[in-house]
Design a protein around this motif. Structure first.
Motif, mmCIF file in Angstrom:
data_model
loop_
_atom_site.group_PDB
_atom_site.id
_atom_site.type_symbol
_atom_site.label_atom_id
_atom_site.label_comp_id
_atom_site.label_asym_id
_atom_site.label_seq_id
_atom_site.Cartn_x
_atom_site.Cartn_y
_atom_site.Cartn_z
ATOM 1 N N THR A 183 102.569 17.706 29.141
ATOM 2 C CA THR A 183 103.664 17.948 30.096
ATOM 3 C C THR A 183 104.147 16.582 30.577
ATOM 4 O O THR A 183 103.416 15.583 30.446
ATOM 5 C CB THR A 183 103.167 18.718 31.345
ATOM 6 O OG1 THR A 183 102.142 17.938 31.970
ATOM 7 C CG2 THR A 183 102.639 20.091 31.004
ATOM 8 N N GLN A 241 101.577 14.790 32.682
ATOM 9 C CA GLN A 241 100.334 14.253 32.094
ATOM 10 C C GLN A 241 100.611 13.223 30.987
ATOM 11 O O GLN A 241 99.818 13.092 30.048
ATOM 12 C CB GLN A 241 99.465 15.401 31.572
ATOM 13 C CG GLN A 241 98.756 16.145 32.697
ATOM 14 C CD GLN A 241 97.823 17.213 32.172
ATOM 15 O OE1 GLN A 241 98.259 18.275 31.759
ATOM 16 N NE2 GLN A 241 96.542 16.923 32.168
ATOM 17 N N GLY A 289 97.177 25.437 30.042
ATOM 18 C CA GLY A 289 97.688 26.522 29.212
ATOM 19 C C GLY A 289 99.130 26.310 28.760
ATOM 20 O O GLY A 289 99.507 26.739 27.665
ATOM 21 N N SER A 290 99.944 25.631 29.575
ATOM 22 C CA SER A 290 101.353 25.421 29.203
ATOM 23 C C SER A 290 101.455 24.496 27.994
ATOM 24 O O SER A 290 102.210 24.748 27.053
ATOM 25 C CB SER A 290 102.133 24.819 30.375
ATOM 26 O OG SER A 290 102.070 25.682 31.479
ATOM 27 N N THR A 347 92.503 20.630 29.807
ATOM 28 C CA THR A 347 92.234 19.885 31.051
ATOM 29 C C THR A 347 92.272 20.794 32.282
ATOM 30 O O THR A 347 92.203 20.318 33.404
ATOM 31 C CB THR A 347 93.246 18.730 31.233
ATOM 32 O OG1 THR A 347 94.557 19.305 31.386
ATOM 33 C CG2 THR A 347 93.248 17.767 30.058
ATOM 34 N N THR A 348 92.470 22.105 32.072
ATOM 35 C CA THR A 348 92.323 23.080 33.163
ATOM 36 C C THR A 348 91.305 24.114 32.677
ATOM 37 O O THR A 348 90.748 23.969 31.583
ATOM 38 C CB THR A 348 93.648 23.809 33.498
ATOM 39 O OG1 THR A 348 93.989 24.686 32.408
ATOM 40 C CG2 THR A 348 94.797 22.859 33.766
ATOM 41 N N THR A 378 91.966 31.305 22.545
ATOM 42 C CA THR A 378 92.547 32.614 22.213
ATOM 43 C C THR A 378 93.576 32.535 21.074
ATOM 44 O O THR A 378 94.267 31.519 20.929
ATOM 45 C CB THR A 378 93.261 33.260 23.432
ATOM 46 O OG1 THR A 378 94.550 32.663 23.598
ATOM 47 C CG2 THR A 378 92.454 33.131 24.706
ATOM 48 N N ILE A 387 96.252 34.063 21.150
ATOM 49 C CA ILE A 387 97.348 34.718 21.883
ATOM 50 C C ILE A 387 98.404 33.671 22.240
ATOM 51 O O ILE A 387 98.066 32.570 22.680
ATOM 52 C CB ILE A 387 96.835 35.359 23.195
ATOM 53 C CG1 ILE A 387 95.663 36.307 22.914
ATOM 54 C CG2 ILE A 387 97.952 36.086 23.937
ATOM 55 C CD1 ILE A 387 94.895 36.729 24.173
ATOM 56 N N THR A 440 90.681 14.632 37.050
ATOM 57 C CA THR A 440 91.935 14.418 37.776
ATOM 58 C C THR A 440 92.542 15.733 38.295
ATOM 59 O O THR A 440 93.538 15.700 39.016
ATOM 60 C CB THR A 440 92.973 13.776 36.831
ATOM 61 O OG1 THR A 440 92.979 14.521 35.613
ATOM 62 C CG2 THR A 440 92.667 12.317 36.555
ATOM 63 N N MET A 455 93.806 23.201 42.554
ATOM 64 C CA MET A 455 94.161 23.730 41.221
ATOM 65 C C MET A 455 92.915 24.111 40.436
ATOM 66 O O MET A 455 92.918 25.084 39.670
ATOM 67 C CB MET A 455 94.961 22.697 40.423
ATOM 68 C CG MET A 455 96.433 22.684 40.777
ATOM 69 S SD MET A 455 97.282 21.370 39.884
ATOM 70 C CE MET A 455 97.204 21.967 38.220
HETATM 71 P P1 NAD Z 1 99.536 24.453 33.400
HETATM 72 O O1 NAD Z 1 99.168 24.130 32.007
HETATM 73 O O2 NAD Z 1 100.915 24.990 33.641
HETATM 74 O O3 NAD Z 1 99.289 23.154 34.286
HETATM 75 C C1 NAD Z 1 99.787 23.092 35.617
HETATM 76 C C2 NAD Z 1 100.084 21.634 35.978
HETATM 77 O O4 NAD Z 1 98.857 20.913 36.096
HETATM 78 C C3 NAD Z 1 100.886 20.908 34.921
HETATM 79 O O5 NAD Z 1 101.807 20.064 35.546
HETATM 80 C C4 NAD Z 1 99.837 20.099 34.189
HETATM 81 O O6 NAD Z 1 100.348 18.967 33.548
HETATM 82 C C5 NAD Z 1 98.899 19.735 35.318
HETATM 83 N N1 NAD Z 1 97.522 19.461 34.890
HETATM 84 C C6 NAD Z 1 96.791 20.095 33.967
HETATM 85 N N2 NAD Z 1 95.569 19.548 33.852
HETATM 86 C C7 NAD Z 1 95.523 18.518 34.746
HETATM 87 C C8 NAD Z 1 94.517 17.581 35.097
HETATM 88 N N3 NAD Z 1 93.290 17.598 34.561
HETATM 89 N N4 NAD Z 1 94.823 16.664 36.033
HETATM 90 C C9 NAD Z 1 96.031 16.651 36.636
HETATM 91 N N5 NAD Z 1 97.028 17.533 36.339
HETATM 92 C C10 NAD Z 1 96.774 18.458 35.408
HETATM 93 O O7 NAD Z 1 98.509 25.479 34.076
HETATM 94 P P2 NAD Z 1 97.451 26.485 33.445
HETATM 95 O O8 NAD Z 1 97.075 27.374 34.567
HETATM 96 O O9 NAD Z 1 96.410 25.776 32.708
HETATM 97 O O10 NAD Z 1 98.272 27.297 32.370
HETATM 98 C C11 NAD Z 1 99.162 28.327 32.742
HETATM 99 C C12 NAD Z 1 99.947 28.795 31.526
HETATM 100 O O11 NAD Z 1 99.060 29.059 30.442
HETATM 101 C C13 NAD Z 1 100.708 30.083 31.780
HETATM 102 O O12 NAD Z 1 101.978 30.012 31.136
HETATM 103 C C14 NAD Z 1 99.841 31.149 31.124
HETATM 104 O O13 NAD Z 1 100.582 32.282 30.729
HETATM 105 C C15 NAD Z 1 99.271 30.389 29.962
HETATM 106 N N6 NAD Z 1 97.965 30.919 29.521
HETATM 107 C C16 NAD Z 1 97.900 31.402 28.254
HETATM 108 C C17 NAD Z 1 96.713 31.922 27.781
HETATM 109 C C18 NAD Z 1 96.640 32.435 26.379
HETATM 110 O O14 NAD Z 1 95.590 32.856 25.936
HETATM 111 N N7 NAD Z 1 97.738 32.430 25.635
HETATM 112 C C19 NAD Z 1 95.560 31.934 28.588
HETATM 113 C C20 NAD Z 1 95.665 31.418 29.880
HETATM 114 C C21 NAD Z 1 96.872 30.902 30.345
#
Ligand code: NAD
Length: 367
Positions: free
Chosen positions: A45, A48, A100-101, A122-123, A130, A132, A163, A168
């Motif tokens: 993103t 990051q 996930g994004s 990283t989350t 998955t 999916i 980080t 979050m």
């Molecule tokens: P995200 O990927 O949207 O991240 C949120 C924000 O946090 C972003 O700005 C990202 O750059 C930042 N970030 C991430 N890791 C960081 C770190 N270690 N340090 C600092 N900043 C960091 O959030 P998410 O909750 O991981 O993902 C949500 C998305 O993933 C949704 O669209 C959801 O539908 C999808 N998802 C899909 C599946 C699947 O199996 N297909 C499963 C879970 C989630």
């Protein structure tokens, strides 16, 4: 409680290779060679970019550039722009680093091109485990499953989660926990998934508690990051993601999908709010799942244990807090009743409206 033997099931382990630990990213070069990647496009993103640049440095001559277009809900017009960049870069593989994004965008590129994909999460969302992919076009989110969507290799490196802000980490960890909870009462569960799910809940519970306690309003209590707690959370997230990838989800995920898709509520926060209410709805309809949740949380009752955990962690506890309009509740209940799906307790519109109304107000107690 004595567990009943499973009646029958089909089980297939997912085909991805998983590396887990501290500084596991150091072996990235070797891992991309195993995938026959000579030049990898790195996906992140815009927030990051620094993490992406670190990966480009490790890749050195195998780096085909940084694509920083990833955003929430994988919009298909963004995927098209990333596809153009991918084709112009001459890359023959993808490395995603993010939540996930980011992993969603790399999955969308991989399924369109057939290129191998190595993910560095990283989350704690779990998408890396998955098959999916959810994508948005013209404001509508569609989800598909295909074994080819699953990343080929996943590198879990605790260092990349240090980080992630605590707030979050908490909501993301509860998002992961929801995958494991629903796997415990999934119609296609099996003994391995149940073991993985219980351990996922337990690791996330204790890891998140330690993480939240290591921070005060003034910041971290110690100059040293709590890598042990981070490793617990990450192990829980891996197991929970695998549960999501291998079993069908029920009312909790359907409600969160409805709320996120229709009212644009934040993904992880919506999961954090809804989970105790969804588990309370299931209750007696899945006694062995409830017993497993209690064991994992060291709680006396499953839904209350989950609610207490969310409160202790400082997670949001009402839909109102995360932007859900009160006048949308009836519509949300209607959508939740559409496209019927299997659930341990049959769906009942008035009970679902009651669940949503209480979740909106943050009122948790006897249903
Ligand atoms: P995200 O990927 O949207 O991240 C949120 C924000 O946090 C972003 O700005 C990202 O750059 C930042 N970030 C991430 N890791 C960081 C770190 N270690 N340090 C600092 N900043 C960091 O959030 P998410 O909750 O991981 O993902 C949500 C998305 O993933 C949704 O669209 C959801 O539908 C999808 N998802 C899909 C599946 C699947 O199996 N297909 C499963 C879970 C989630």
């Amino acid at each position: 409680m004595i567990e009943q033997p499973s009646q029958s099931f089909t089980f297939q382990f997912p085909a991805s290779r998983v590396l887990f630990g501290q500084r596991t990213t150091d072996v990235l070069q070797t891992e991309i060679e195993k995938l026959n990647i000579s030049k990898a496009l790195v996906i992140v993103t815009p927030q990051q970019r620094d993490a992406g640049n670190q990966i480009c440095e490790i890749l050195a001559q195998n780096n085909a550039g940084l694509c920083d277009l990833a955003q929430m809900h994988t919009p298909t017009d963004v995927t098209q722009k990333a596809l153009d960049q991918l084709q112009a870069s001459g890359a023959d593989g993808l490395v995603s680093i993010g939540g996930g994004s980011t992993i969603g965008l790399a999955k969308a590129l991989s399924i369109r091109t057939g290129l191998p994909h190595l993910a560095i999460p990283t989350t704690y969302a779990g998408s890396e485990m998955t098959p999916i992919l959810g994508e948005t076009a013209d404001g509508k989110k569609t989800t598909r499953r295909d074994p080819k969507i699953l990343p080929d290799t996943v590198i879990y490196d605790v260092a990349h989660t240090l980080t992630l802000p605590v707030s979050m980490s908490v909501t993301s960890g509860l998002n992961a926990m929801a995958h494991a909870v629903e796997a415990l009462y999934a119609k296609d569960r099996n003994p391995i998934i149940s073991l993985m799910a219980e351990r996922a809940i337990s690791q996330l519970c204790f890891g998140l508690r330690a993480l939240a306690q290591s921070f005060t309003d003034q910041g971290p209590q110690s100059a040293e990051p709590d890598t042990f707690a981070r490793a617990q959370c990450m192990e829980g997230a891996w197991l929970a993601g695998a549960c999501l990838g291998m079993s069908s989800m029920a009312i909790h995920h359907k409600l969160c999908h409805t709320l996120g898709g229709t009212f644009d509520l934040p993904h992880a926060e919506t999961h954090a709010v809804i989970l105790p209410y969804a588990v309370q709805y299931i209750g007696d309809a899945a006694p062995s799942a409830m017993a497993a949740i209690c064991r994992a949380l060291d709680a006396e009752e499953a839904s209350h244990g989950l609610r207490t955990l969310a409160e202790d962690l400082g997670a949001p506890t009402s839909l109102a807090q995360i932007g859900m309009p009160e006048d949308g509740l009836e519509h949300a209940a209607d959508i939740a009743m559409q496209n019927p799906y299997w659930n341990p307790r049959p769906l009942d519109r008035s009970a679902i409206l009651d669940l949503l109304t209480r979740a909106h107000q943050g009122r948790f107690g006897a249903a």
